[in-house]
Design an enzyme around this catalytic site. Structure first.
Site, mmCIF file in Angstrom:
data_model
loop_
_atom_site.group_PDB
_atom_site.id
_atom_site.type_symbol
_atom_site.label_atom_id
_atom_site.label_comp_id
_atom_site.label_asym_id
_atom_site.label_seq_id
_atom_site.Cartn_x
_atom_site.Cartn_y
_atom_site.Cartn_z
ATOM 1 N N GLY A 11 0.844 -1.140 0.078
ATOM 2 C CA GLY A 11 0.198 0.194 0.081
ATOM 3 C C GLY A 11 0.710 1.095 -0.086
ATOM 4 C CB VAL A 12 1.445 4.083 -1.870
ATOM 5 C CG1 VAL A 12 1.975 5.335 -2.024
ATOM 6 C CG2 VAL A 12 2.151 3.057 -2.605
ATOM 7 C CG PHE A 54 2.337 7.489 5.878
ATOM 8 C CD1 PHE A 54 1.026 7.413 5.714
ATOM 9 C CD2 PHE A 54 3.154 6.331 5.518
ATOM 10 C CE1 PHE A 54 0.249 5.943 5.430
ATOM 11 C CE2 PHE A 54 2.566 4.966 5.022
ATOM 12 C CZ PHE A 54 1.067 4.899 4.961
ATOM 13 N N GLY A 55 4.018 7.805 2.806
ATOM 14 C CA GLY A 55 5.053 6.859 2.305
ATOM 15 C C GLY A 55 4.376 5.563 2.037
ATOM 16 C CE LYS A 56 7.276 3.914 -2.509
ATOM 17 N NZ LYS A 56 8.678 3.944 -2.997
ATOM 18 C CB VAL A 57 1.841 -0.060 3.762
ATOM 19 C CG1 VAL A 57 1.690 -1.482 4.839
ATOM 20 C CG2 VAL A 57 1.168 1.150 4.042
ATOM 21 C CG ASP A 106 -9.813 9.090 4.030
ATOM 22 O OD1 ASP A 106 -10.832 9.059 3.177
ATOM 23 O OD2 ASP A 106 -8.816 8.969 3.634
#
Ligand SMILES: *[C@@H]1O[C@H](CO)[C@@H](O)[C@H](O)[C@H]1NC(C)=O
Ligand SMILES: *[C@@H]1O[C@H](CO)[C@@H](O)[C@H](O)[C@H]1NC(C)=O
Ligand SMILES: *[C@@H]1O[C@H](CO)[C@@H](O)[C@H](O)[C@H]1NC(C)=O
Ligand SMILES: *[C@@H]1O[C@H](CO)[C@@H](O)[C@H](O)[C@H]1NC(C)=O
Ligand SMILES: *[C@@H]1O[C@H](CO)[C@@H](O)[C@H](O)[C@H]1NC(C)=O
Ligand SMILES: *[C@@H]1O[C@H](CO)[C@@H](O)[C@H](O)[C@H]1NC(C)=O
Ligand SMILES: *[C@@H]1O[C@H](CO)[C@@H](O)[C@H](O)[C@H]1NC(C)=O
Length: 858
Positions: A531-532, A535-538, A648
């Site tokens: 995931g993205v 904040f950045g990437k997972v 969200d």
């Protein structure tokens, strides 16, 4: 998901490109009607001596310009180190000497330049990350503002092979301009050279042509501009030395699609005759109008294609596009007719240059404004092609020059949605993209979303920079959870580090070393990305003991990311619940910001509904998932003392574990609810995802729990119908799921829109109860919507109704039916009791088997 806003179409000149210049630079003087700027401030930052460029300009040394500079603290470092091969190119490139020194700012620093004549000024900034023993310039991240215009936000130069040149036109309204460099937390800023120079009044007029619908665009004076591209089509690079205003015009080759279809033409510059009104050498120099691209083989065969240039841009901005034409190809008047298209839309049809200019070889230019809503795929395409309906002409089309300038947005920014005072003035960028995608299809939008758009546009229009009510800054959102935390939460203290944030969270669980996490993810292998986010990437990782975990790695250069990250830490360190994704640990080594979560094996709910090959969920599974997520949200709203609004809620933020247990995730945007009773909403910039946004929140920008309830209503219909909340590909009335489902339900035709894979399996009563809940969630006014607790009750009831009427004969189901039947007796009509029931399940789960399972052994 949301993405960090693009850095803008940077105007990057490769160092290698400088080498090409060798052949064009000559020392002869250029005869042109020159412009004599009133204000000229040129600084070669960090340089001990003045620097004379071969275009005749002298840049002041650092000591000479020190009087313009003020900083809170005088920690300044200048650099005079040279790139290894600097001598090779410094001798050929006119502006290269500027890149050999830089100045570093470790704190907010201001250049204050006196301005004699207000009006538009060029601001040009030169960046090159020189090597330095103690400062790694490629890691510098900073923001630059000019008065109240944001020029760069969270900017950094990562590439050692390129110099980065940024050029702006900013209207200075007083007798000075403030150029401010603000390092991001734990970082610093740098700059190699600065130019602040008056630009001629006639350069940019107040009006242009609007594209689609074609019309007049007035009010350009109100925008700051950033030059994204400036091309001398069909000709060589024009350097500051050969330009009237020290501009650089690059070659167009790399932007040309199908270059085989084009042929360059040029004429001697002395053939170019500027008209009495219109284009002047200041608009573009001879060199630009004396060269062009035309269609290859024009007149020989029957060319029927367009010449196309395509340039990447940040699609969240509108652009001023200036096209330069000069008919240097025709042999007589009225031979050349062609069409001009911008992003596939007609800019001019049957452009007849010789009529417009009453002659040949006479420069002509035209300005267009392309609205952000027409830039759907991140690129601007300019096309010229022969008019088909006029046989008189030889089919041909030309372009001599092209300028693309980014227009400042409603935040007064040319880079992102933060305004100069640090306030976040936009929605989540993911939302913007979706909004644009939606706007791109124009009227295909459903009436409801159209109203939303209009409302939003109204809101934005109303926000003139001065009349704008001051909002909380992003960083002050993290309302203190206890007074001890106030210091970091309430101030913008420069000393705040990620470690200080971490240290206040008591429940953050285990500390991981960076090495451990590197091993777990095979050194953050891109293949392990699941995931993205903002904040950045997972990444999916596997710990020593074989436990799978989700590893969220913050991107330090994204300030939005850092803020969302902080929110998430703040919230997760307080919240534990079976239906909220839980945190296992963290890592803050080497200024990394990494959070480690329990791994949700079955991924986002959305993937189980549509758009993937995963087998569809049964109605019962769907109900259980909805109930689980409703519990999670109910706990958020009521479980903590303050109440938390998720903001969200959507099907990609509801994750499933290997037992299909639903957990709410992604608290990056969440917000503590109203602190006191007399205050029933939180006022804030609109955030969330298009298609799920509460229209009332949209209109009034007041956030309550009921906004989550609305979004959850959309989720319920998404679960029922197995289609996206917004699907621009569908017929107009179906685009917006919330609107469409409400309409169909009002017609009594809800059956028609149910996911066909479950349509026959559900009991009618269960369906009705479910739809009733979903419909109530979507009430226009927040106060008419049920609380999350009520929704939960309805859903539980729907599940029970399904249980009773289920026709299935398998034993497990029968057992369940029995169980549910009991529950129904107990709960029917006893709403209060049901809620008590819920809160039993929803208390802090610390110590509950579920929590221990996910937290121990790691
Ligand atoms: C720049 O000007 C000189 C004459 O002053 C000319 O010889 C040279 O070709 C020009 N360069 C370009 C790129 O047009
Ligand atoms: C400088 O920082 C960049 C980006 O943060 C990093 O990739 C690079 O390895 C660093 N270089 C040195 C010499 O530390
Ligand atoms: C600059 O701003 C002033 C004051 O707002 C305005 O009157 C003027 O027209 C602007 N000039 C340009 C060139 O944008
Ligand atoms: C013009 O085209 C010719 C042949 O395609 C090429 O060699 C030349 O470099 C081009 N000139 C410019 C200035 O692009
Ligand atoms: C040129 O481009 C426009 C807009 O993209 C398109 O409508 C037109 O058909 C193209 N013309 C040719 C001959 O391909
Ligand atoms: C772009 O279009 C929107 C909606 O029509 C409008 O509100 C906005 O002002 C436009 N922006 C520019 C720069 O024209
Ligand atoms: C953008 O869309 C246009 C047409 O809509 C297409 O020609 C172009 O290739 C696309 N560009 C990118 C970068 O996808």
């Amino acid at each position: 998901m949301h993405s960090v806003s693009m850095g803008g179409a940077s105007y990057v000149i490769g160092v290698s490109m400088f080498l090409l210049l060798t052949s064009f630079v000559s020392l002869a003087d250029v005869p042109f009607s020159s412009f004599n700027p009133t204000d000229v401030h040129l600084i070669d930052c960090g340089s001990p001596d003045d620097t004379l460029l071969d275009d005749g300009r002298t840049f002041k040394s650092d000591p000479q310009s020190a009087s313009y500079l003020s900083t809170d603290e005088n920690i300044l470092t200048s650099i005079t180190s040279f790139p290894d091969n600097s001598l090779t190119f410094s001798s050929v490139v006119s502006s290269l000497p500027l890149y050999l020194t830089a100045r570093i700012f470790t704190h907010d620093s201001i250049y204050l330049f006196p301005i004699l004549k207000p009006g538009r000024h060029w601001i040009r900034l030169h960046f090159y990350p020189l090597p330095h023993q103690s400062y790694n310039l490629t890691s510098a991240t900073f923001t630059v503002t000019a008065d109240d215009i944001v020029l760069l936000h969270g900017f950094s130069v990562k590439n050692r092979d390129k110099t980065v040149f940024k050029e702006y036109l900013v209207n200075v309204t007083s007798d000075k301009i403030t150029l401010k460099f603000s390092p991001m937390k734990n970082s610093f800023a740098f700059v190699n050279a600065i130019e602040v120079v008056s630009s001629p009044k006639e350069l940019i007029s107040n009006s242009a042509s609007a594209i689609s619908p074609i019309g007049d665009f007035n009010g350009l004076d109100g925008y700051a501009l950033e030059v994204s591209y400036r091309l001398n089509v069909g000709g060589p690079i024009v350097t500051p030395k050969n330009d009237t205003l020290w501009r650089t015009w690059l070659q167009d080759d790399q932007f040309m699609k199908f270059p085989q279809g084009a042929r360059n033409v040029s004429v001697p510059t002395n053939l170019i005759r500027y008209p009495n009104g219109g284009a002047t050498p200041l608009i573009a120099p001879y060199w630009v109008y004396a060269t062009a691209d035309q269609m290859a083989d024009s007149g020989v065969r029957d060319p029927n294609f367009n010449l196309t240039w395509e340039m990447n841009v940040d699609p969240s901005f509108s652009y001023l596009i200036r096209l330069h034409f000069c008919d240097i190809v025709s042999t007589g008047l009225n031979e050349l007719y062609f069409n001009v298209y911008i992003n596939g839309m007609t800019g001019v049809s049957n452009l007849d240059l010789s009529t417009l200019t009453s002659g040949l070889s006479i420069p002509y230019y035209k300005d267009f404004v392309l609205n952000a809503s027409h830039i759907s795929n991140g690129s601007i395409s300019i096309q010229v092609g022969p008019s088909s309906n006029l046989q008189a002409s030889v089919p041909n089309a030309i372009l001599n020059g092209l300028e693309v300038m980014k227009m400042s947005n409603s935040a007064g920014s040319l880079d992102g949605l933060f305004s100069a005072d640090g306030t976040y003035r936009g929605m989540k960028s993911g939302l913007n993209e979706k909004m644009k995608a939606a706007a791109g299809i124009g009227l295909a939008l459903g009436g409801f979303s159209l109203v939303l758009l209009a409302v939003m546009i109204l809101i934005r229009l109303k926000r003139t920079p001065k009349g704008y009510t001051k909002q909380k800054t992003f960083s002050s959102w993290f309302l203190p959870l206890n007074p001890k935390q106030c210091s970091f939460l309430s101030s913008k203290s420069k000393s705040t580090t990620f470690s200080s944030i971490i240290s206040i969270g008591q429940n953050l669980g285990r500390f991981f070393t960076l090495n451990e996490l590197r091993e777990a993810t095979k050194n953050f292998d891109e293949k392990a990305i699941i995931g993205v986010g903002g904040f950045g990437k997972v990444f999916l990782g596997e710990l020593d003991d074989g436990t799978k975990v989700a590893i969220k790695r913050g991107n330090p250069s994204s300030s939005q990311g850092i803020n969302e990250f902080q929110t998430e830490i703040q919230l997760l360190s307080k919240l534990r619940h079976r239906h909220l994704v839980s945190l296992i640990g963290y890592c803050d080594e080497q200024s990394e910001m990494i959070l480690v979560y329990e791994y949700m094996a079955y991924g986002p709910l959305r993937d189980h509904l549509y758009g993937s090959n995963i087998p569809p969920l049964s109605w019962r599974q769907r109900l259980e998932i909805c109930i689980g997520s409703a519990r999670g949200l109910h706990y958020l709203h009521t479980g903590s003392t303050q109440g938390i609004i998720h903001r969200d809620v959507k099907t990609t933020n509801i994750l499933l574990d290997e037992n299909f247990v639903a957990k709410v995730s992604d608290f990056g945007l969440s917000k503590a609810g109203p602190a006191s009773l007399d205050q029933t909403h939180v006022s804030t910039a609109v955030k969330g995802s298009f298609g799920y946004l509460d229209p009332e929140y949209f209109r009034r920008q007041q956030l309550t729990e009921k906004s989550d309830v609305y979004s959850f209503g959309v989720v319920l219909f998404e679960v029922l119908c197995a289609r996206p909340a917004l699907d621009p590909a569908l017929p107009r009335e179906q685009v917006n799921l919330a609107e469409w489902a409400k309409q169909e339900n009002a017609k009594g035709a809800i059956g028609k829109i149910i996911d066909p894979t479950i349509a026959g399996t559900m009991s009618k009563d269960s369906l009705l109860k479910f739809v009733e809940a979903a419909e109530k969630c979507l009430a226009e006014h927040g106060e008419d919507r049920p609380s999350m607790g009520d929704v939960l009750w309805h859903l539980e009831y729907a599940l029970q109704l399904q249980g009773i009427n289920s026709e299935t004969s398998d034993r497990e189901n029968e057992a369940k039916i029995g169980e549910n039947a009991e529950k129904v007796e107990k709960n029917t009509g006893a709403k209060e009791e049901m809620i008590v029931d819920i809160s039993d399940d929803s208390g802090l789960v610390v110590g509950s088997p579920m929590f221990l399972e996910s937290f121990h052994g790691r």
